[in-house]
Design an enzyme around this catalytic site. Structure first.
Site, mmCIF file in Angstrom:
data_model
loop_
_atom_site.group_PDB
_atom_site.id
_atom_site.type_symbol
_atom_site.label_atom_id
_atom_site.label_comp_id
_atom_site.label_asym_id
_atom_site.label_seq_id
_atom_site.Cartn_x
_atom_site.Cartn_y
_atom_site.Cartn_z
ATOM 1 N N TYR A 141 3.720 8.109 -15.057
ATOM 2 C CA TYR A 141 4.498 6.742 -14.924
ATOM 3 C C TYR A 141 5.120 6.385 -16.465
ATOM 4 O O TYR A 141 6.118 5.734 -16.379
ATOM 5 C CB TYR A 141 3.522 5.613 -14.667
ATOM 6 C CG TYR A 141 3.114 5.324 -13.362
ATOM 7 C CD1 TYR A 141 2.585 6.363 -12.552
ATOM 8 C CD2 TYR A 141 3.602 4.291 -12.759
ATOM 9 C CE1 TYR A 141 2.225 6.211 -11.167
ATOM 10 C CE2 TYR A 141 3.253 3.960 -11.366
ATOM 11 C CZ TYR A 141 2.239 4.889 -10.549
ATOM 12 O OH TYR A 141 1.917 4.849 -9.261
ATOM 13 N N LYS A 190 -6.892 17.229 -11.858
ATOM 14 C CA LYS A 190 -6.199 18.420 -11.362
ATOM 15 C C LYS A 190 -6.302 19.671 -12.498
ATOM 16 O O LYS A 190 -5.113 20.281 -12.854
ATOM 17 C CB LYS A 190 -4.844 18.176 -10.802
ATOM 18 C CG LYS A 190 -4.141 19.115 -10.161
ATOM 19 C CD LYS A 190 -4.744 19.280 -8.483
ATOM 20 C CE LYS A 190 -4.284 20.826 -8.024
ATOM 21 N NZ LYS A 190 -4.971 21.129 -6.578
ATOM 22 N N ASP A 223 -7.442 16.696 -4.995
ATOM 23 C CA ASP A 223 -7.023 17.057 -3.587
ATOM 24 C C ASP A 223 -8.519 17.129 -2.960
ATOM 25 O O ASP A 223 -8.389 16.487 -1.847
ATOM 26 C CB ASP A 223 -6.387 18.212 -3.331
ATOM 27 C CG ASP A 223 -7.086 19.501 -4.251
ATOM 28 O OD1 ASP A 223 -8.026 19.161 -5.149
ATOM 29 O OD2 ASP A 223 -6.341 20.565 -4.201
ATOM 30 N N ASP A 247 -3.413 5.654 -8.142
ATOM 31 C CA ASP A 247 -2.661 4.696 -7.401
ATOM 32 C C ASP A 247 -2.789 5.230 -5.937
ATOM 33 O O ASP A 247 -2.939 4.492 -4.927
ATOM 34 C CB ASP A 247 -0.817 5.095 -7.834
ATOM 35 C CG ASP A 247 -0.298 4.359 -6.980
ATOM 36 O OD1 ASP A 247 -0.692 3.079 -6.616
ATOM 37 O OD2 ASP A 247 0.903 4.947 -6.398
ATOM 38 N N ASP A 251 -4.921 3.508 -2.372
ATOM 39 C CA ASP A 251 -4.398 2.986 -1.377
ATOM 40 C C ASP A 251 -5.028 3.623 0.242
ATOM 41 O O ASP A 251 -5.553 3.248 0.782
ATOM 42 C CB ASP A 251 -2.864 3.503 -1.162
ATOM 43 C CG ASP A 251 -2.141 2.370 -1.640
ATOM 44 O OD1 ASP A 251 -2.257 1.516 -2.244
ATOM 45 O OD2 ASP A 251 -0.876 2.276 -0.986
HETATM 46 C C1 IPM Z 1 0.520 -0.481 -7.420
HETATM 47 C C2 IPM Z 1 1.773 -0.159 -7.196
HETATM 48 C C3 IPM Z 1 2.669 -0.006 -8.380
HETATM 49 C C4 IPM Z 1 2.191 1.254 -9.082
HETATM 50 C C5 IPM Z 1 4.308 0.327 -8.235
HETATM 51 C C6 IPM Z 1 4.775 -0.999 -7.509
HETATM 52 C C7 IPM Z 1 4.883 0.369 -9.459
HETATM 53 O O1 IPM Z 1 1.953 1.021 -6.256
HETATM 54 O O2 IPM Z 1 0.315 -1.316 -8.304
HETATM 55 O O3 IPM Z 1 -0.336 0.168 -6.889
HETATM 56 O O4 IPM Z 1 2.529 2.623 -8.751
HETATM 57 O O5 IPM Z 1 1.318 1.160 -10.010
HETATM 58 MN MN MN Z 2 0.202 1.304 -5.549
#
Ligand code: IPM
Ligand code: MN
Ligand code: NAD
Length: 355
Positions: A141, A190, A223, A247, A251
């Site tokens: 990032y 990884k 993975d 990240d 999710d």
């Molecule tokens: C999160 C989001 C952010 C990230 C983006 C919007 C920059 O996906 O907070 O998880 O990737 O960190």
């Molecule tokens: Mn995110």
């Protein structure tokens, strides 16, 4: 207690969900005799529209002096033009970096009332309790990036770099958390392919060997982790990983409780204010409809009380109120499994009633 709290609603559903969390914080303040002072600032797309900058100093400066910061979400199709000068997400990355918020805590603990709202089987998710610790101010990032011509065609590059000290400090945060939980720490990388992951793996092991040798420590490739997370999630306690992997995995992990709208997070540094936000984004597909789930943001406000203000009792009360609301059968659309649903404000009201 007096506390100076900054609200950064942001874009899309951000203002809708932060409004509900603010009501909860004001209620807690009046019930417990705290003096919370609120300041609101712009970040992301709305700040680009107002100031041409996704994180103007006007927003950042009050954050530096705050006791805690609560953020909704940034981004949306309006600001997605690939040729735009800047992007909403730049503001979010900058506030994390400027405030030194290198450790992002993302707890994942399904509610028993919602076990059947998850796409996964009850037998898989019952008893799951995972704390992800995502490195937040380094890795790909924040590496150098460029677009250039290579052999006559356009090419783009993002570099992933980790320094030893960056890995050490986030592993320490995760290991200390594991000491207060089930004594189990998993590092995800990884290392079979990436040089940067081999440094991560060496460094993490050395920190654990020297400082946390009592922990049950293991290492999993990212993975495989994506698979284990939905096949045997009960086997994990604290999971520490880099910015990009954390990240993505969180999710994915949101499907254990059943919705992104349930997962809060805390972004913490060595000192200074923490930043609290749901892990989800601005949900452009439902923004403005008043149907977003505000619980992730309300739970993020509880994390702020716990981690930045030391108000453990108040934080526990919010967590318990959310649990009660779910036990009583109240559902926003994302967790209603096709059944009847209440809207964002009604869900906020239910939490206030439960408090
Ligand atoms: C999160 C989001 C952010 C990230 C983006 C919007 C920059 O996906 O907070 O998880 O990737 O960190
Ligand atoms: Mn995110
Ligand atoms: P998203 O998290 O916004 O939405 C993914 C899906 O989850 C959508 O269907 C959405 O409706 C649903 N969802 C998310 N939060 C919900 C809630 N509280 N209640 C009910 N449903 C919810 O991800 P996306 O659509 O990939 O990204 C949209 C924008 O948000 C992008 O611009 C992205 O960069 C940004 N984003 C911001 C953050 C942040 O500010 N921390 C995090 C992730 C994405």
């Amino acid at each position: 207690m007096r506390a100076n709290l900054v609200l950064l609603p942001g874009d899309g559903i951000g203002p809708e969900i932060v409004a509900e969390a603010e009501k909860v914080l004001r209620h807690i303040a009046s019930e417990h005799g705290h003096d919370f002072e609120f300041t609101t600032g712009e970040i992301g797309g709305c700040a680009i529209d107002a100031y041409g900058d996704p994180l103007p100093d006007k927003t950042l400066d009050p954050c530096r002096n705050a006791d805690g910061i609560l953020l909704g979400a940034v981004g949306g199709p309006k600001w997605d033009d690939p040729n735009a000068k800047t992007r909403p997400e730049v503001g979010l990355l900058k506030i994390r970096k400027e405030l030194g918020l290198f450790a992002n805590l993302r707890p994942i603990k399904p509610y028993s009332a919602l076990i059947d709202a998850s796409p996964l089987k009850r037998s898989i998710i019952e008893g799951v309790d995972i704390l992800f610790v995502r490195e937040l101010t380094g890795g790909i990032y924040f590496g150098a990036s460029r677009t250039e011509q290579i052999d006559g065609e356009e090419a783009a590059t993002n570099e992933m770099t980790y320094r030893v000290s960056e890995v050490e400090r986030v592993v320490r945060v995760a290991a200390r958390a594991a000491q207060t939980r089930r004594q189990h720490l998993t590092s995800v990388d990884k290392a079979n392919v990436l040089e940067v992951s081999r440094l991560w793996r060496r460094t993490a092991k050395s920190v654990v060997d020297k400082e946390f040798s009592e922990l049950n420590y293991d290492v999993v490739l990212v993975d495989a982790m994506a698979m284990h997370l939905i096949s045997r999630p009960r086997d994990f306690d604290v999971v520490v990983t880099g910015n990009l992997f954390g990240d993505i995995l969180t999710d994915e992990g949101s499907m254990l409780p059943g919705s992104l709208g349930l997962l809060p997070s805390a972004s913490l540094g060595e000192d200074g204010p923490g930043l609290y936000e749901p892990i989800h984004g601005s949900a452009p597909d439902i923004a403005g409809k008043g149907i977003a789930n505000p619980l992730a943001t309300i739970l993020a406000a509880a994390m702020m009380l716990r981690h930045s203000l030391g108000l453990q009792t108040e934080a526990d009360q919010i967590d318990a109120a959310v649990e009660k609301v779910l036990n009583d059968g109240h559902r926003t659309k994302d967790i209603a499994a096709g059944g009847s649903a209440i809207n964002t404000t009604q869900m906020g009201e239910e939490v206030l009633k439960a408090l």
